[in-house]
Write a protein that holds these residues in place. Structure first.
Motif, PDB file in Angstrom:
ATOM      1  N   LEU A 161       0.649  -1.138  -0.051  1.00  0.00           N
ATOM      2  CA  LEU A 161       0.198   0.265  -0.138  1.00  0.00           C
ATOM      3  C   LEU A 161       0.593   0.943  -0.043  1.00  0.00           C
ATOM      4  CD1 LEU A 161      -2.772  -1.357   2.710  1.00  0.00           C
ATOM      5  CD2 LEU A 161      -2.931  -1.057   0.656  1.00  0.00           C
ATOM      6  N   TYR A 162       1.889   0.743   0.737  1.00  0.00           N
ATOM      7  CA  TYR A 162       2.958   1.958   0.588  1.00  0.00           C
ATOM      8  C   TYR A 162       4.402   1.574  -0.026  1.00  0.00           C
ATOM      9  CZ  TYR A 162       0.237   2.274   4.975  1.00  0.00           C
ATOM     10  OH  TYR A 162      -1.005   2.292   6.167  1.00  0.00           O
ATOM     11  N   CYS A 163       4.493   1.142  -0.129  1.00  0.00           N
ATOM     12  CA  CYS A 163       6.240   0.530  -0.955  1.00  0.00           C
ATOM     13  C   CYS A 163       5.787  -0.100  -2.465  1.00  0.00           C
ATOM     14  CB  CYS A 163       7.199  -0.155  -0.635  1.00  0.00           C
ATOM     15  SG  CYS A 163       7.318   0.703   1.124  1.00  0.00           S
ATOM     16  N   THR A 164       4.438  -0.005  -3.344  1.00  0.00           N
ATOM     17  CA  THR A 164       3.940  -0.462  -3.891  1.00  0.00           C
ATOM     18  C   THR A 164       5.229  -1.112  -5.041  1.00  0.00           C
ATOM     19  OG1 THR A 164       2.295   1.280  -3.490  1.00  0.00           O
ATOM     20  CG2 THR A 164       2.494  -0.271  -5.898  1.00  0.00           C
ATOM     21  N   GLY A 165       5.298  -2.459  -5.545  1.00  0.00           N
ATOM     22  CA  GLY A 165       6.555  -2.937  -6.337  1.00  0.00           C
ATOM     23  C   GLY A 165       7.635  -3.274  -5.498  1.00  0.00           C
ATOM     24  N   ASP A 166       8.473  -2.588  -4.009  1.00  0.00           N
ATOM     25  CA  ASP A 166       9.224  -2.734  -3.375  1.00  0.00           C
ATOM     26  C   ASP A 166       8.839  -4.571  -2.629  1.00  0.00           C
ATOM     27  OD1 ASP A 166      10.181  -1.179  -5.374  1.00  0.00           O
ATOM     28  OD2 ASP A 166      10.621   0.576  -3.926  1.00  0.00           O
ATOM     29  N   ARG A 287       4.321   7.239  -8.225  1.00  0.00           N
ATOM     30  CA  ARG A 287       4.137   5.899  -7.942  1.00  0.00           C
ATOM     31  C   ARG A 287       4.331   5.372  -6.764  1.00  0.00           C
ATOM     32  NH1 ARG A 287       3.262   1.306 -10.480  1.00  0.00           N
ATOM     33  NH2 ARG A 287       1.796   2.087  -9.048  1.00  0.00           N
ATOM     34  N   ASN A 288       5.119   5.192  -5.815  1.00  0.00           N
ATOM     35  CA  ASN A 288       5.241   5.486  -3.605  1.00  0.00           C
ATOM     36  C   ASN A 288       5.336   5.809  -3.475  1.00  0.00           C
ATOM     37  OD1 ASN A 288       7.409   4.795  -4.537  1.00  0.00           O
ATOM     38  ND2 ASN A 288       7.467   2.245  -4.384  1.00  0.00           N
ATOM     39  N   LEU A 289       5.445   5.732  -1.951  1.00  0.00           N
ATOM     40  CA  LEU A 289       6.165   6.448  -0.806  1.00  0.00           C
ATOM     41  C   LEU A 289       7.408   6.624  -0.796  1.00  0.00           C
ATOM     42  CD1 LEU A 289       4.258   6.447   2.439  1.00  0.00           C
ATOM     43  CD2 LEU A 289       3.546   7.750   0.146  1.00  0.00           C
ATOM     44  N   CYS A 290       8.593   5.650  -1.614  1.00  0.00           N
ATOM     45  CA  CYS A 290       9.533   5.514  -1.374  1.00  0.00           C
ATOM     46  C   CYS A 290      10.331   6.449  -2.614  1.00  0.00           C
ATOM     47  CB  CYS A 290       9.875   3.995  -1.925  1.00  0.00           C
ATOM     48  SG  CYS A 290       9.922   2.494  -0.987  1.00  0.00           S
ATOM     49  N   LEU A 291       9.800   6.691  -3.314  1.00  0.00           N
ATOM     50  CA  LEU A 291       9.806   7.637  -4.982  1.00  0.00           C
ATOM     51  C   LEU A 291       9.800   8.671  -3.901  1.00  0.00           C
ATOM     52  CD1 LEU A 291       9.574   5.977  -8.582  1.00  0.00           C
ATOM     53  CD2 LEU A 291      11.623   6.401  -6.820  1.00  0.00           C
ATOM     54  N   HIS A 292       8.356   8.874  -3.422  1.00  0.00           N
ATOM     55  CA  HIS A 292       8.174  10.296  -2.598  1.00  0.00           C
ATOM     56  C   HIS A 292       9.066  10.564  -1.687  1.00  0.00           C
ATOM     57  CE1 HIS A 292       4.998  13.317  -2.943  1.00  0.00           C
ATOM     58  NE2 HIS A 292       3.805  12.374  -3.432  1.00  0.00           N
ATOM     59  N   GLU A 293       9.290  10.443  -1.397  1.00  0.00           N
ATOM     60  CA  GLU A 293      10.036  10.181   0.050  1.00  0.00           C
ATOM     61  C   GLU A 293      11.599  10.020  -0.622  1.00  0.00           C
ATOM     62  OE1 GLU A 293       9.032  11.287   2.858  1.00  0.00           O
ATOM     63  OE2 GLU A 293      10.389  11.055   4.188  1.00  0.00           O
ATOM     64  N   SER A 294      11.904   9.506  -1.276  1.00  0.00           N
ATOM     65  CA  SER A 294      13.296  10.244  -2.579  1.00  0.00           C
ATOM     66  C   SER A 294      13.442  11.568  -2.606  1.00  0.00           C
ATOM     67  CB  SER A 294      13.646   9.034  -3.078  1.00  0.00           C
ATOM     68  OG  SER A 294      12.830   9.310  -4.560  1.00  0.00           O
ATOM     69  N   GLN A 295      11.658  12.430  -2.821  1.00  0.00           N
ATOM     70  CA  GLN A 295      12.087  13.515  -3.464  1.00  0.00           C
ATOM     71  C   GLN A 295      12.463  14.711  -2.323  1.00  0.00           C
ATOM     72  OE1 GLN A 295      12.662  13.516  -7.078  1.00  0.00           O
ATOM     73  NE2 GLN A 295      12.441  11.256  -6.442  1.00  0.00           N
ATOM     74  N   SER A 296      11.076  14.405  -1.503  1.00  0.00           N
ATOM     75  CA  SER A 296      11.625  15.196  -0.625  1.00  0.00           C
ATOM     76  C   SER A 296      13.130  15.222   0.065  1.00  0.00           C
ATOM     77  CB  SER A 296      10.185  15.134   0.814  1.00  0.00           C
ATOM     78  OG  SER A 296      10.966  13.523   1.042  1.00  0.00           O
ATOM     79  N   LEU A 297      13.861  13.918   0.701  1.00  0.00           N
ATOM     80  CA  LEU A 297      14.763  13.846   1.057  1.00  0.00           C
ATOM     81  C   LEU A 297      16.402  13.449   0.311  1.00  0.00           C
ATOM     82  CD1 LEU A 297      13.983  10.546   3.000  1.00  0.00           C
ATOM     83  CD2 LEU A 297      14.673  12.573   3.868  1.00  0.00           C
TER      84      LEU A 297
END
Lengths: 498, 498
Positions: A161-166, A287-297
């Motif tokens: 639900l959060y890390c879709t695909g990972d 796409r997912n939070l792993c990418l969303h958080e990658s942009q903020s970080l």
């Protein structure tokens, strides 16, 4: 059905328009609404949420999806259809009775937790929490059942639900490297780093806001299509043409709010850069939070904390905040990049933060897969804190397993995205550095246009047209590899390179 | 159907929850939204409006209303049912094709008007406006047809949307008195009044906002259940527990914004005082605009402009606005109560304002009842302006018949509520003065609690349980009588009594 896919497009765009309403009602609730407005607001939000759920789970949607699968669709529309099915399946696989029971148990546990945390009351907490876990395990089982080929374990069905695909196998392998390397690296950093000054002082919030806005403009934020406001906890939300971020100003510290502003500006950049042609459709979403958080970080750790950017920011900080003029650029940078093990995740620096996440990932995975029980958590927490960070939380639930809100309402599977985001950010920025050898000079001028353009092309404009790891591979040449993050930490904290 | 009325209650409460969303999305659009957000906002508002219309006009609602009429309901529920039928009938009596055509013609005419007004272009305007009038006549005819016993003329069917319960024969009779008496009264006032000073100066908007908030607190506004913000034009909106008013600050003038704030505080008081037990149902809503405007004008004209209240406010104004300290209480009051005929309605004082409205009422009534045509308007406007206010608008469309937005999108029937509100306000405040002989002393202390309590009991808490004139009769002993307003003007402007 003549054009089942076309009918689905109209249905999902209708859902997106309701989502727009919910987005800004929620923003208003956290930023503008006076306290007495809560009851009527909560009722309106519940009503729109129910209407949305009904529109998404109506039997006709299932029929349309089935019909669309047999339509002759071009590749992009097939991709769009796949993401529609993903959202639909997530919505239909849980019975309303379970959703309601979870909502009740979650609210109750979260509400009581606010006091129980203050009281260090693990026994009181676990009495509510057992039911939250029981229902989340049931949710995980049901989500896994409808897509057994996709999810190796029940936990994977929540993680998705959060890390879709990972999946958890992949994340576990990535995290194993961090677990093996970070404690040693941390020890080296602590040995080598000079002590950092405190930035304590008196910094008027209005001046901090003007400073934040000036920095946001440098970071490419478009105020004709967005706002900065104040809320208890920083967040980012919005819709096409209207991206809103918030931060919270403390009078005795300016660094926290400024850093949070840089972080949220990264989230807003991703949202603003999503592909316009897919507006309102699942395939057009992040796409997912792993990418969303990658942009903020990336904006926070790779840009904001980079020494050349701090050098650029220093005169701006001095201009707006009189008391900050005591601090040189060198002192500001040392203070902003201070490192040290601590008990509280949200206060952790970029070196120690991943260890907090690895600990939570291991515990929640075991919990949802029924390898441990809620009562086992405090002992495990203390054990892992001692192993990873050399700190004990024995008997200290407040600063241990009771510190986070996430599990209280059953949000299992969220934590890994923080660290996957940090790793992706380091890897993406390493690629950016390879493409733009003059990156230091650009940051020193406060110019991040090259970063925004590259991310726009490689990440933002992809929306959900590709899987997470495919986006990483196309952008950087490989899937998430923790080596880039470790290299980044060594460069910054051992070799003072940026 | 077991409990048809109960099912209607649930349906109307659902509509109210959607209305909550629309209310705050509209507020946000006018107060917070960055310009680029307009497209996604407009789409969301259109979607929710369509969903609301569909829920209200669904065939089941007609069936439920019919079934509920045969149910054994207590008197309050019968009353509630009557108001549901009123809203339902208003929604079902127009075909979707007409509503759509009106929306298009209205947007087009209003949009073009913004430039045409600047260009003094009557010919350009009337080309669009003929279609707006044609469609409004069609609307009036259809609304009259479904309730022929209620509406004596087509115009009455439109008037009813704003002045519910006060028909054009009654309003015409009330306005005839004003038309007969006001021009003479105005001449007397102009002869006797001393010239008023200009309040021009430099008044920082932030300080004006603090001043407005302090005054609102004195006027009983509860900031734990409401907000004051800034928008282009002042307005008031909200829902239970969350009443929001806006004003617009000009740096060279503080009086306009402060007076507008008092006005909107009156609107917000009515909304906050509506009967809680009927929340979400038509019977729980404000009765009509003649009463709504009476509350805002009572706060503006009867309280804010009263000499004892100006005396109370003067030190507060001096405290917040340094440049206002040149002006004595006497000078402030004279400036605030300046009188003089002018071309522009929204800039008019309380003596001349009703004549602007009588003119519009007479023209729009004749227009909708097809006694005149759009092309006749400029000549009629000039004739009446000369008769009522001694000013000519010949050839000056900009400051004549092109000055208002209302007719451009077909809002015929709205204007009378401004003056019915002023009359009701004077009549209600006359009753308050009879009940509270110490009213001057209370206003001089900035105490308006007695006003709020009386209005709460006599007007606010009635919601739509009674007709407009019945509320006036129960509160004051008679229906709307222009004598109280004329007495008020004489007392203030001829005898300088308050």
């Amino acid at each position: 059905m003549q054009d089942a896919y076309g009918a689905l497009v109209e249905r999902f765009r209708q859902l997106a328009r309701i989502d727009h309403a919910l987005t800004f009602l929620n923003w208003d609730q956290l930023v503008m609404m006076p306290p007495a407005g809560n009851d009527s607001r909560a009722a309106a939000i519940a009503e729109l949420t129910a209407m949305q759920h009904e529109l998404l789970t109506a039997p006709v949607v299932g029929d349309l999806l089935q019909a669309a699968r047999t339509q002759a669709l071009a590749a992009p529309e097939q991709c769009s259809l796949r993401e529609m099915e993903r959202q639909w399946q997530r919505a239909v696989c849980l019975p309303a009775s379970l959703v309601k029971a979870q909502s009740l148990a979650g609210s109750q546990c979260e509400h009581a937790w606010r006091q129980q945390r203050r009281d260090n009351d693990w026994q009181g907490f676990v009495a509510n929490f057992r039911e939250v876990v029981r229902l989340s395990r049931e949710e995980a089982r049901l989500r896994q059942a409808v897509a057994a080929d996709m999810f190796a374990t029940p936990y994977d069905a929540l993680l998705d639900l959060y890390c879709t695909g990972d999946d958890s196998a992949f994340i576990g392998q990535v995290f194993a490297t961090l677990k093996a390397e970070l404690p040693t690296l941390l020890a080296e950093v602590l040995e080598r780093r000079q002590p950092a000054p405190s930035l304590a002082g008196t910094y008027p919030p209005a001046a901090q806001k003007t400073l934040s806005e000036e920095m946001m403009r440098c970071l490419g934020f478009d105020f004709s299509a967005g706002r900065l406001d104040v809320s208890m906890h920083p967040f980012s939300t919005g819709d096409r043409g209207d991206h809103r971020i918030t931060t919270g100003f403390r009078e005795d510290d300016f660094a926290g709010a400024l850093q949070a502003t840089a972080h949220e500006t990264g989230h807003a950049g991703y949202e603003a850069g999503l592909p316009r042609q897919w507006d309102g459709l699942p395939v057009g979403q992040a796409r997912n939070l792993c990418l969303h958080e990658s942009q903020s970080l990336l904006f926070e750790n790779q840009l904001f904390l980079a020494r050349p950017f701090v050098a650029f920011l220093t005169p701006m900080i001095h201009k707006h905040l009189v008391e900050s003029r005591h601090f040189s650029e060198e002192q500001l940078w040392r203070a902003l990049t201070r490192v040290g093990p601590s008990l509280i995740r949200i206060e952790a620096d970029e070196v120690t933060y991943p260890l907090h996440v690895v600990l939570r990932f291991e515990i929640e995975k075991a919990l949802i897969n029924a390898e441990i029980e809620p009562d086992d958590i405090p002992e495990l927490w203390d054990l892992k804190m001692r192993q990873y960070l050399g700190l004990s939380t024995a008997g200290n639930f407040r600063d241990g397993c009771l510190q986070d809100i996430h599990w209280t309402d059953g949000s299992f599977g969220y934590f890994p995205s923080y660290t996957m985001g940090a790793l992706n950010a380091a890897q993406l920025f390493a690629a950016i550095r390879r493409h733009f050898p003059d990156w230091r000079e650009a940051l020193a001028r406060g110019d991040v246009a090259f970063v925004r353009q590259w991310l726009g092309e490689q990440v933002w404009s992809k929306g959900s047209t590709m899987e997470s790891q495919d986006i990483m591979r196309q952008a950087t040449g490989e899937g998430t590899n923790p080596g880039y993050f470790l290299d980044h930490l060594r460069a910054r904290y051992l070799h003072q390179q940026y």
